[in-house]
Structure formats: C-alpha cells, structure tokens
Design an enzyme around this catalytic site. Structure first.
Site, PDB file in Angstrom:
ATOM      1  N   HIS A  42     -44.459 117.814  76.395  1.00 32.27           N
ATOM      2  CA  HIS A  42     -44.596 119.358  76.634  1.00 32.27           C
ATOM      3  C   HIS A  42     -45.026 119.836  77.903  1.00 32.27           C
ATOM      4  CE1 HIS A  42     -43.683 118.516  72.260  1.00 32.27           C
ATOM      5  NE2 HIS A  42     -42.802 119.516  72.406  1.00 32.27           N
TER       6      HIS A  42
ATOM      7  N   ARG B  50     -38.683 127.315  71.287  1.00 29.91           N
ATOM      8  CA  ARG B  50     -39.920 126.811  70.999  1.00 29.91           C
ATOM      9  C   ARG B  50     -40.918 127.830  70.755  1.00 29.91           C
ATOM     10  NH1 ARG B  50     -38.042 122.312  74.556  1.00 29.91           N
ATOM     11  NH2 ARG B  50     -37.845 120.413  73.302  1.00 29.91           N
TER      12      ARG B  50
ATOM     13  N   GLU C 118     -36.405 114.927  62.725  1.00 30.90           N
ATOM     14  CA  GLU C 118     -37.162 114.193  63.632  1.00 30.90           C
ATOM     15  C   GLU C 118     -37.845 113.082  63.088  1.00 30.90           C
ATOM     16  OE1 GLU C 118     -38.691 117.502  66.580  1.00 30.90           O
ATOM     17  OE2 GLU C 118     -39.201 118.302  64.552  1.00 30.90           O
TER      18      GLU C 118
ATOM     19  N   ASN D 170     -36.260 113.861  70.736  1.00 28.20           N
ATOM     20  CA  ASN D 170     -37.410 113.526  71.420  1.00 28.20           C
ATOM     21  C   ASN D 170     -38.539 112.921  70.428  1.00 28.20           C
ATOM     22  OD1 ASN D 170     -36.349 114.812  73.624  1.00 28.20           O
ATOM     23  ND2 ASN D 170     -37.559 116.502  73.347  1.00 28.20           N
ATOM     24  N   ASP D 171     -38.489 113.490  69.254  1.00 27.40           N
ATOM     25  CA  ASP D 171     -39.449 112.984  68.356  1.00 27.40           C
ATOM     26  C   ASP D 171     -38.555 111.919  67.312  1.00 27.40           C
ATOM     27  OD1 ASP D 171     -41.920 114.085  68.576  1.00 27.40           O
ATOM     28  OD2 ASP D 171     -40.951 115.987  67.888  1.00 27.40           O
TER      29      ASP D 171
ATOM     30  N   ARG E 217     -43.908 109.168  72.558  1.00 26.13           N
ATOM     31  CA  ARG E 217     -43.253 109.695  73.365  1.00 26.13           C
ATOM     32  C   ARG E 217     -43.967 110.018  74.755  1.00 26.13           C
ATOM     33  NH1 ARG E 217     -41.491 115.479  70.890  1.00 26.13           N
ATOM     34  NH2 ARG E 217     -41.037 116.354  72.986  1.00 26.13           N
TER      35      ARG E 217
ATOM     36  N   CYS F 176     -31.102 119.190  70.009  1.00 22.99           N
ATOM     37  CA  CYS F 176     -31.699 119.792  70.899  1.00 22.99           C
ATOM     38  C   CYS F 176     -32.790 119.080  71.480  1.00 22.99           C
ATOM     39  CB  CYS F 176     -32.332 120.933  70.006  1.00 22.99           C
ATOM     40  SG  CYS F 176     -33.410 120.178  68.875  1.00 22.99           S
TER      41      CYS F 176
HETATM   42  C1  PEP Z   1     -37.466 117.096  69.914  1.00 23.07           C
HETATM   43  O1  PEP Z   1     -38.349 116.500  69.237  1.00 23.07           O
HETATM   44  O2  PEP Z   1     -36.371 116.659  70.291  1.00 23.07           O
HETATM   45  C2  PEP Z   1     -37.506 118.598  70.003  1.00 23.07           C
HETATM   46  C3  PEP Z   1     -36.510 119.489  70.465  1.00 23.07           C
HETATM   47  O3  PEP Z   1     -38.623 119.190  69.641  1.00 23.07           O
HETATM   48  P1  PEP Z   1     -39.930 119.112  70.842  1.00 23.07           P
HETATM   49  O4  PEP Z   1     -39.397 118.411  72.008  1.00 23.07           O
HETATM   50  O5  PEP Z   1     -40.409 120.577  71.175  1.00 23.07           O
HETATM   51  O6  PEP Z   1     -40.762 118.148  70.033  1.00 23.07           O
HETATM   52 MG    MG Z   2     -40.061 117.533  68.246  1.00 19.63          MG
END
Ligand code: PEP
Ligand code: MG
Length: 752
Positions: free
Chosen positions: A372, A478, A613, A636-637, A647, A684
């Site tokens: 993040h 977010r 996720e 991402n998750d 990650r 996303c």
């Molecule tokens: C993700 O996990 O891909 C996501 C969009 O949420 P974040 O990156 O905020 O964890």
């Molecule tokens: Mg996420």
C-alpha cells in the site's frame, strides 16, 4: 443546540483556529472547553486527562466550574460518572445527574446547580486519554443528536489533546549524539518499480538518528539574541499554520491536523521556557535549541508506545524550523524537500508526510510493488523503487542519485549524459497527455466488444485524473486511506464529508465503496492490535469490521448518507465465507433501517458486492452468487493468498506469479460461475493494467476493469488495438498449460 455549529466544528479548518493565540498547553485546553461550551450551548464544559500510571483522572480545564478546581478534582477510573464513562469506553448522558447512583459530589467546585450531564471518553483506539464533559442547568437538556455530535467533536480533538498531555508532563532533557555515516561504493542498483516516474536529486537516508540540527552549530557565533529567538518562534508558528492550511486545501481527505503536534510544541511552556532559560544562563540560542530538542528526542525515545515515539519527528522538525528561521533560511527548505528519501521501510502515512515536504522520490529496502505504500505513492505522484540492497542505507547525505522508476534502476552519482537520456525518454512518454483525446469515447476492441474502464481511487486527489481520462465511474474506492492518515478513527461525520466530496467530484457516475480494509501492511498508528505474527492472515479487513461493529456501522452510515441521490455500490473486502457476507449485509440493513427511522437522507438500497481475494471463495462461489450482485477480483491479494506468497516480501517476489496456471484457471472458474448467475465480475487489482493479462481477461469474458487512473489512456489504447477473438484463443491456450514455464513463454510472446 445549534446543529450548524456542530457541523462546523467537525471541519478541521475550524479546529486549526484553536491554536491561534494559544500561549500554553493550559491555555490551549481552556480554549477548547470554551469553544465547545459555546458550540453545544452548555453551561459547563470540562476536560479531564487520565494518567494510567497512577490511575487518576484529573480536571485540567473548565468553563463553568470554579477555576480553582483545575488540577484539584481527581478521581479513579470508574469513579463518578466521568470515571465510569472512561472505564466503560462509552458516553454517559443523564437528564438529572445526581439521581444516578454513580454521581459523585465534589464540594466547593460549584457543580450543584447543574442538572443535565454528558461525558464522552477520549480514546486513541482502545487507549484511554481522558474525557470531555458538558453540563447544563436545565434538566434533560442533551439529546441523542448532541451525543452524536459531541462524539464527533471529541474524536477530532483526541490527537491534539494527547500531544498537549504529553508535553505538559515533560521537562527538558540532555543532549544526544548524532552518528556520522560510513562510505558507499555502488554505482547501479536494480530494484522493482512501486510507482512510476523519474527523479534526479540528492539522497537522504532516513534513520532513527537523523537530525541535522548540528549543521546549524556554526551559526552559534553570529551574536544572536533572545529577541532573535522569539522572532524565529513567531515565524515558525505562522509558517506551520500556513502549511496546515495548504495541506488541507490539497488533500482534504487525509490532511487531518498533521502539523498541529508541531504547533503545540511551540506553545509548550516547558519546551520554550527551557530554551529561554538556557539562553538567559549564557548559552547561545542555537546551543540552547539543540540541547532542549535533543533532550526531548531522548525522552520521547524512551516511551514504550510506537505512536507516541513518532513525536520525535515532530520535535526535531520544530527545532530545525526555528534554527532555519534564525539562520535566515527561507521556509522552502525542509529536511526532505527536493530530496530522494531512502529508508528500510515506510508506512503509507509517511508517504503523505514526505509528499507535504515535496520529496522527489523514495527508495525502500522492503515492501512489494502491490504494497500500500506503492499504491499510495502512485496516487501522490512520487516515484518509488523497492530495492533489497542494504548498502543504500550507507549513502552519504547529498549524494546525487538518478531514480529511474520506470526501468527500476537506481544510479548513484550518474553521468550527466545518462541523466539527460533518461529524462529525454520520459519527455517522449509524457505525450500521454495527447491520449486524453483518445479516451473521449468508450473503448471497444477491433471486433466491437465494449469494455468498461473504471478508476481506483485512493485519495480524493485521484478524482481529477479519473474524470480527465473518462473513467466510467469508480470501481474501487479504498476507504481506508483516510483512516490510515489520521491519528484517530474518523467520525461518521468526517467520513460523510469525504465521501460526499468524492461523489460530487465524480459528477453522478457510479462509485463503489470498498469498506474498511485495514490490517496487513495497512496499520493504524493509533490502534493497538497487539502483535500479530502474520498480520496478512490476522485481524484484517472485513474481519476487523465485523469484530469492531461500532466502527463498521459508522462507516456504513456515512456511506449511505453520502450516497443519498447518488449512484453507489458497497463492496466487502477479504470475504472468506457466506456467513461473513450475511453478517455484513445484516449490519448494512440495520444501519439503513436506523437511518430511515432517524429520518436522515440516505441511499435506499445500494448494490452490494464482494471482493474475491481468498481461495476459499472458489468452492462456494455459486452460493455467494446468490448473496450479492457483483464480484470484484482483488488480484493483488488473490495471488498472494492462492500462492502463499507475501505480496510485500521482496525475498519471495519472484514467486509472486500472476500467470501461475492455478491463478489463471481459478479466475476462469470464477467468471464461469458468475456467468451462470448473471453476476458481473470486474478486476480491480494491479494485474488489470498489464497488457498481457488484459488480453487474457478479455478472452475469458471479463468486461469491467478498475485501475489507477493514470493507466486509463494506455489501457484504452490497448483495448482498441486488440481483437476479442484473438484474446479468446490466447486465453484458451494459456488455460491449457500446466507449468509456469509454459505460461511465461506465452505471456512473453504476447507482448507487443
Ligand atoms: C487487491 O487485493 O487486489 C485489491 C484491489 O485490494 P488492495 O490492493 O487494496 O488490497
Ligand atoms: Mg486486497
């Protein structure tokens, strides 16, 4: 009570005014009680501070009770109504206080004539700071609305009151030592890009010992006087107030009083008088400032609370600012201004602080490209590279560094020609501006398949680019960033104001609110979650919200209220079971019911979706399809949890493979299941903006993508260049492969 006034006080702007003309911590607290008494039309307002070490709640300021009661009215936790409110961590409101068996009468403070009583605890997360009490001569005076507004006011004030409390309890300390940096001998370091961009600037390494105060010692012999010191302090006050205003104007959503701790330092008698008394004893102003500042740094360093220890930065910064003013340097000089900051690791909140100091770039030794910190750096437009090279921490301050955060290269002491080349390459790329023309219409593939591009919004500042690049709406907001950047949980009112601005900024387009997703690498400095060995597998995201329903409810209420008359969706993150979805939906329904009962304007029924996720979702996707209206895959998750690869961990970054056959097949399975139930699936996560994956996604039938707005023109163009038919056969081919080697080969081959 006047509701409009209560609304006003929820605005950080008005709170900043409290500092104006405040001469000491005591005067600061006094101003607060006077202001609140006026806003709440109360006869009495009092602030009590809690000292845990001696279990004592002490009256520190009052409007309405006898002034002599300050510092003399003391009670234990649980004692009296105020002590009870703080003990039980909840407001207590009484129509006629003395009828409550817990009421405690203090003779001689003039309390007898007050009937109505309302106490709200001041908390930082679950840490007790004190309580604020209002009283009125009239019986049954405070309403439910008053409680609600009073809580909002209190939550705004906690951070500053806590800083005041800390400062009041400090005396000056002794000098600390600064360690010089050893030498460095590397020319090029390869890293991974967290946020694109280039910069050429002097480096500065962020370490615990970093204080450049000693560089001002040469000033000591310039014959500066006490009067010069006073002038320098006055200038510092004006500069900080101005900075606070600027940051608020730029970043309303996350700029909650970030400079007020420093303003308070300047108001602190023992800090300022400590310096004055050293000057009066014959020290030069410069030596006096350095001694007192470093004494404070040492004392703060001894505190066993990470959040309060962070105040070290504030005190150093204040000292530096006064010294700069003494030196006659302009306020454009900040410790990190125009510099490239190198650090072991940084929190997302640090990025904001650095941004406000106009930092040119960031290098961190740990963290991932989907961390993040990286995500926020992109929103702030700060180039960032992650490079696991400990030697970077040895770089001498001021060394010129070319940060090529497009290729992921860090050049130390680069040749002029190299710098020119990299900047020339970027100038060419900047023609992205001309792509604005391209994004006028909705994107379609060559064989006429329409694709919907939405924007991910982290900060309100992203809205401008989202609109310029013609995003169809916001696919992921977010909501946690305003929580991360604050020093306490934002109240429902604060959240409402932020959400309203987002919705208005998007001019009626659809906005998807992802509910609070904290935990993992998104830590709240003010909330002590205990130490989690595996925070990504811990009390993160929806788990936190369901465990802390009061916080969750405030957020949902703020979203529903802000959504009145707008097109909104709500999406729950990190869902692992049908049970969690049902529980979250039930809370949503309950909030909606209560708001209607309170006759508050709100959205009647937003669309509800979940983020995919976690791998557990795969096995229950059909049942989940019956619970919600849409899915959004947070790749991402999803990749991190499916492949068990952190990650944010550089050491396993090469195992974080989005085109792992298991990931690709799982995504395909999700789309097929959702299709059967006619539910939309969007992507996303960061995977969406890579061309090779975009083709795969379109091939398996995904039509909705949400990405950082800066990627929109590029994706738009790519979609127009490809054909759906080719994407389908490419996806089929990929899905037939078994090894990472095979999918890698195909993915590489598909690159244009
Ligand atoms: C993700 O996990 O891909 C996501 C969009 O949420 P974040 O990156 O905020 O964890
Ligand atoms: Mg996420």
């Amino acid at each position: 009570m006047k509701r409009d006034h209560a609304k006003l006080i929820c605005d950080v702007g008005e709170l900043s005014d409290i500092f104006h003309d405040t001469s000491s911590m005591e005067a600061f607290l006094q101003k607060i009680v006077e202001l609140i008494a006026e806003h709440m039309s109360a006869d009495v307002c009092s602030i009590y501070l809690y000292y845990e070490e001696r279990d004592e709640l002490v009256l520190k300021a009052t409007k309405g009770l006898k002034p002599s009661s300050v510092n003399n009215v003391k009670m234990k936790l649980g004692e009296g109504l105020t002590g009870k409110a703080l003990k039980e961590l909840r407001p207590i409101c009484e129509a006629q206080a003395r009828n409550n068996p817990n009421f405690r009468f203090f003779p001689g403070i003039g309390e007898e004539r007050y009937e109505s009583f309302l106490a709200v605890p001041m908390l930082r997360g679950n840490i007790r700071i004190g309580a604020i009490v209002v009283q009125s001569e009239k019986r049954n005076y405070f309403t439910n609305d008053d409680i609600y507004v009073f809580r909002a006011i209190t939550s705004q004030l906690v951070n500053t009151v806590e800083t005041a409390k800390l400062l009041m309890s400090f005396d000056e300390g002794k000098k600390a030592v600064v360690t010089p940096m050893p030498a460095f001998d590397i020319k090029l370091v390869k890293g991974r890009v967290g946020s694109e961009g280039v910069s050429f600037s002097p480096a500065i390494v962020l370490t615990e010992n970093l204080t450049e105060l000693t560089r001002y010692l040469s000033l000591a012999y310039k014959g500066l006087t006490l009067a010069d010191f006073h002038r320098a302090v006055e200038m510092a006050e004006e500069q900080l107030a101005q900075l606070q205003n600027q940051v608020e104007a730029m970043m309303y959503d996350v700029a909650s009083l970030i400079f007020t701790s420093q303003i308070l330092m300047l108001k602190d008698k023992s800090f300022i008088n400590g310096i004055i008394s050293l000057i009066e004893q014959g020290e030069t102003p410069v030596h006096a400032i350095v001694q007192v500042v470093e004494g404070y740094v040492k004392k703060f360093g001894l505190i066993n609370d990470a959040y309060l220890r962070e105040k070290i930065h504030d005190v150093k910064d204040v000292g530096r600012r006064i010294l700069e003013n003494l030196a006659g340097e302009s306020d454009t000089h900040h410790e990190y201004a125009e510099k490239l900051v190198i650090a072991h690791e940084l929190l997302p909140s640090d990025a904001l602080e650095l941004y406000s100091q106009r930092v040119k770039g960031i290098i961190v030794l740990s963290g991932g490209v989907t961390s993040h910190l990286s995500i926020l750096a992109r929103s702030l437009g700060i180039p960032l590279v992650i490079a696991d090279e400990p030697q970077l921490m040895l770089l001498a301050a001021g060394t010129p560094v070319l940060l090529d955060a497009v290729m992921g290269n860090i050049h130390v002491n680069p040749h002029k020609a190299l710098v020119e080349n990299v900047f020339a390459r970027e100038d060419l790329n900047k023609n992205i501006e001309s792509l604005k023309a391209l994004v006028k219409s909705e994107p379609k593939t060559q064989d006429n398949v329409a694709v919907n591009l939405y924007a991910n919004i982290n900060l309100l500042g992203d809205v401008k680019a989202a609109c310029e690049f013609n995003a169809r709406g916001v696919g992921l907001y977010r909501t946690e960033f305003p929580f991360i950047m604050r020093s306490n949980f934002p109240s429902e009112e604060e959240q409402y104001q932020i959400y309203r601005r987002l919705l208005e900024g998007m001019g009626g387009k659809e906005v998807t609110f992802r509910t609070l997703d904290i935990g993992g690498d998104k830590v709240l400095s003010y909330y002590n979650n205990g130490k989690e060995e595996n925070p990504f597998l811990g009390l993160r995201s929806i788990r936190f919200s369901l465990r802390h329903q009061d916080i969750f409810e405030q957020q949902i209420r703020a979203i529903l209220r802000a959504g009145a008359g707008h097109n909104i969706s709500i999406m729950f993150p990190m869902i692992s079971s049908v049970d969690e979805v049902r529980q979250a939906k039930q809370i949503l329904a309950e909030c909606s019911r209560k708001l209607r009962k309170e006759k508050k304007d709100c959205h009647p029924e937003p669309r509800v979706g979940i983020m995919i996720e976690l791998p557990s979702v795969l096995e229950i996707i059909e049942e989940l399809s019956q619970e919600v209206e849409f899915f959004s895959v947070g790749t991402n998750d999803f990749i991190q949890y499916l492949l068990a690869v952190d990650r944010t961990n550089e050491k396993v970054a090469d195992m974080y493979v989005p085109h792992h056959p298991a990931v690709l097949r799982a995504l395909n399975k999700i789309v097929k299941a959702a299709d059967r139930f006619k539910k939309t699936v969007s992507i996303c996560g960061d995977m969406a903006h890579h061309r090779r994956y975009l083709e795969f996604f379109i091939g398996i039938g995904i039509r909705n993508f949400s990405v950082d707005p800066r990627y929109l023109p590029r994706m738009h163009q790519q979609i127009e260049e490809i054909s759906h038919k080719n994407c389908q056969s490419f996806a089929e081919n990929l899905l037939s492969k078994v090894t990472i080697g095979e999918t890698s080969a195909l993915i590489q081959g598909s690159r244009k």
